[in-house]
Scaffold this active site. Sequence first.
Site, PDB file in Angstrom:
ATOM      1  N   GLU A  86       3.129  -3.000  -8.066  1.00 30.07           N
ATOM      2  CA  GLU A  86       1.602  -2.991  -7.960  1.00 30.07           C
ATOM      3  C   GLU A  86       1.067  -2.413  -6.710  1.00 30.07           C
ATOM      4  O   GLU A  86       1.355  -3.082  -5.909  1.00 30.07           O
ATOM      5  CB  GLU A  86       1.082  -4.200  -8.315  1.00 30.07           C
ATOM      6  CG  GLU A  86       1.254  -4.883  -9.600  1.00 30.07           C
ATOM      7  CD  GLU A  86       0.440  -4.032 -10.614  1.00 30.07           C
ATOM      8  OE1 GLU A  86      -0.305  -3.156 -10.429  1.00 30.07           O
ATOM      9  OE2 GLU A  86       0.780  -4.326 -11.979  1.00 30.07           O
ATOM     10  N   VAL A  87       0.762  -1.104  -6.649  1.00 32.35           N
ATOM     11  CA  VAL A  87       0.044  -0.723  -5.417  1.00 32.35           C
ATOM     12  C   VAL A  87      -1.273  -1.265  -5.071  1.00 32.35           C
ATOM     13  O   VAL A  87      -2.079  -1.368  -6.204  1.00 32.35           O
ATOM     14  CB  VAL A  87       0.180   0.798  -5.426  1.00 32.35           C
ATOM     15  CG1 VAL A  87      -0.494   1.479  -4.250  1.00 32.35           C
ATOM     16  CG2 VAL A  87       1.529   1.379  -5.613  1.00 32.35           C
ATOM     17  N   ILE A 101      10.638 -11.984  14.915  1.00 29.63           N
ATOM     18  CA  ILE A 101      11.746 -11.321  13.683  1.00 29.63           C
ATOM     19  C   ILE A 101      12.160 -10.170  13.932  1.00 29.63           C
ATOM     20  O   ILE A 101      11.149  -9.122  14.163  1.00 29.63           O
ATOM     21  CB  ILE A 101      10.922 -11.544  12.138  1.00 29.63           C
ATOM     22  CG1 ILE A 101      10.615 -13.065  12.200  1.00 29.63           C
ATOM     23  CG2 ILE A 101      12.080 -11.258  11.221  1.00 29.63           C
ATOM     24  CD1 ILE A 101      11.664 -14.260  12.361  1.00 29.63           C
ATOM     25  N   ASN A 155       2.032 -12.122   2.301  1.00 34.18           N
ATOM     26  CA  ASN A 155       2.768 -11.789   3.486  1.00 34.18           C
ATOM     27  C   ASN A 155       1.848 -10.506   4.044  1.00 34.18           C
ATOM     28  O   ASN A 155       2.247 -10.290   5.238  1.00 34.18           O
ATOM     29  CB  ASN A 155       4.228 -11.526   2.911  1.00 34.18           C
ATOM     30  CG  ASN A 155       4.962 -10.634   3.997  1.00 34.18           C
ATOM     31  OD1 ASN A 155       5.456 -11.399   4.989  1.00 34.18           O
ATOM     32  ND2 ASN A 155       5.124  -9.342   3.738  1.00 34.18           N
ATOM     33  N   TYR A 197      -5.861 -10.834  15.522  1.00 33.73           N
ATOM     34  CA  TYR A 197      -4.523 -11.351  14.756  1.00 33.73           C
ATOM     35  C   TYR A 197      -4.448 -12.860  14.868  1.00 33.73           C
ATOM     36  O   TYR A 197      -4.207 -13.569  13.942  1.00 33.73           O
ATOM     37  CB  TYR A 197      -3.429 -10.590  15.241  1.00 33.73           C
ATOM     38  CG  TYR A 197      -2.083 -10.813  14.584  1.00 33.73           C
ATOM     39  CD1 TYR A 197      -2.128 -10.193  13.513  1.00 33.73           C
ATOM     40  CD2 TYR A 197      -1.241 -11.593  15.093  1.00 33.73           C
ATOM     41  CE1 TYR A 197      -1.029 -10.230  12.492  1.00 33.73           C
ATOM     42  CE2 TYR A 197      -0.227 -11.622  14.295  1.00 33.73           C
ATOM     43  CZ  TYR A 197       0.056 -11.133  13.186  1.00 33.73           C
ATOM     44  OH  TYR A 197       1.223 -11.348  12.435  1.00 33.73           O
ATOM     45  N   CYS A 198      -4.719 -13.436  16.097  1.00 34.02           N
ATOM     46  CA  CYS A 198      -4.325 -14.986  16.014  1.00 34.02           C
ATOM     47  C   CYS A 198      -5.345 -15.822  15.410  1.00 34.02           C
ATOM     48  O   CYS A 198      -4.911 -16.892  14.711  1.00 34.02           O
ATOM     49  CB  CYS A 198      -4.301 -15.175  17.699  1.00 34.02           C
ATOM     50  SG  CYS A 198      -3.043 -14.592  18.739  1.00 34.02           S
ATOM     51  N   SER A 219       0.701  -1.142   0.062  1.00 33.42           N
ATOM     52  CA  SER A 219      -0.039   0.052   0.032  1.00 33.42           C
ATOM     53  C   SER A 219       0.881   1.163   0.159  1.00 33.42           C
ATOM     54  O   SER A 219       0.336   2.536  -0.218  1.00 33.42           O
ATOM     55  CB  SER A 219      -0.834   0.127   1.305  1.00 33.42           C
ATOM     56  OG  SER A 219       0.044  -0.250   2.406  1.00 33.42           O
ATOM     57  N   SER A 276      -6.901 -14.885  12.734  1.00 33.19           N
ATOM     58  CA  SER A 276      -6.495 -14.544  11.444  1.00 33.19           C
ATOM     59  C   SER A 276      -5.481 -15.485  10.940  1.00 33.19           C
ATOM     60  O   SER A 276      -5.425 -15.991   9.610  1.00 33.19           O
ATOM     61  CB  SER A 276      -6.171 -13.084  11.009  1.00 33.19           C
ATOM     62  OG  SER A 276      -5.008 -12.584  11.469  1.00 33.19           O
ATOM     63  N   LYS A 277      -4.325 -15.663  11.686  1.00 36.74           N
ATOM     64  CA  LYS A 277      -3.281 -16.394  11.356  1.00 36.74           C
ATOM     65  C   LYS A 277      -3.510 -17.797  11.378  1.00 36.74           C
ATOM     66  O   LYS A 277      -2.946 -18.595  10.711  1.00 36.74           O
ATOM     67  CB  LYS A 277      -1.965 -15.872  12.214  1.00 36.74           C
ATOM     68  CG  LYS A 277      -1.555 -14.377  11.934  1.00 36.74           C
ATOM     69  CD  LYS A 277      -1.220 -14.392  10.311  1.00 36.74           C
ATOM     70  CE  LYS A 277      -0.497 -13.044  10.472  1.00 36.74           C
ATOM     71  NZ  LYS A 277      -0.157 -12.780   8.728  1.00 36.74           N
TER      72      LYS A 277
END
Length: 241
Positions: free
Chosen positions: A57-58, A181, A83, A148-149, A38, A151-152
């Site tokens: 590609e935006v 990371i 990603n 978040y959890c 984005s 979704s992952k």
Amino acid sequence: MIDLTGKTSLITGASGGIGGAIARLLHKLGSHVIISGSNEEKLQSLGKVVKDNYTIEVCNLADKEECRNLISKASKLDILVCNAGITSDTLAIRMKDEDFDKVIDINLKANFILNREAIKKMIQNRYGRIINISSIVGISGNPGQANYCASKAGLIGMTKSLSYEVATRGITVNTVAPGFIKSDMTDKLNEKQREAIVQKIPLGTYGMPEDVAHAVAFLASDQASYITGQTIHVNGGMLMV
């Protein structure tokens, strides 16, 4: 030696640390890379690093039509790396419906659309590599990250289902689940916070974006042609499953 010469790879979230590392490595291994995100300025900066054999590609993954168009604009697609992702952290009792929905919409639904549209294109050539980037917390859970959890974890389940559906078409679908990371976010932690996290990692250090990129490159290669429906954990032993 992994050789991706002649392959075309699409990497979403390429303006971030992990996405950028993946794009740089796949490009180094010979692939044409479609770098998407984005933030056009960051994508342009990445383009200056890879120098050639790339397309920018935006794309706003919150817009489902843009998701579909992102795939349709690729004249050739051999490798898809999903990603991109967002967070909106707070305890569940304080989490608004819209905070839950927007994380699921981008981290899970948008990635489903990208996977689905990529599969349609890959089936024509009876070849494809799809790698979805999940997270250690998709397995372990994490307080303050119910959205978040979810979704992952959903990405992992989706990956397994899709891998069954397309296995006979020469397409593999796998997941990479990074642990802690090194990133702009971890750099903002104070020394005490960093030490507390590192103590939980048997290898005694944060991972680097390149560690994730190497796992992705392997799954994208012909050397991984007999691997599908799997989750590769890149977490220094922080979670052993």
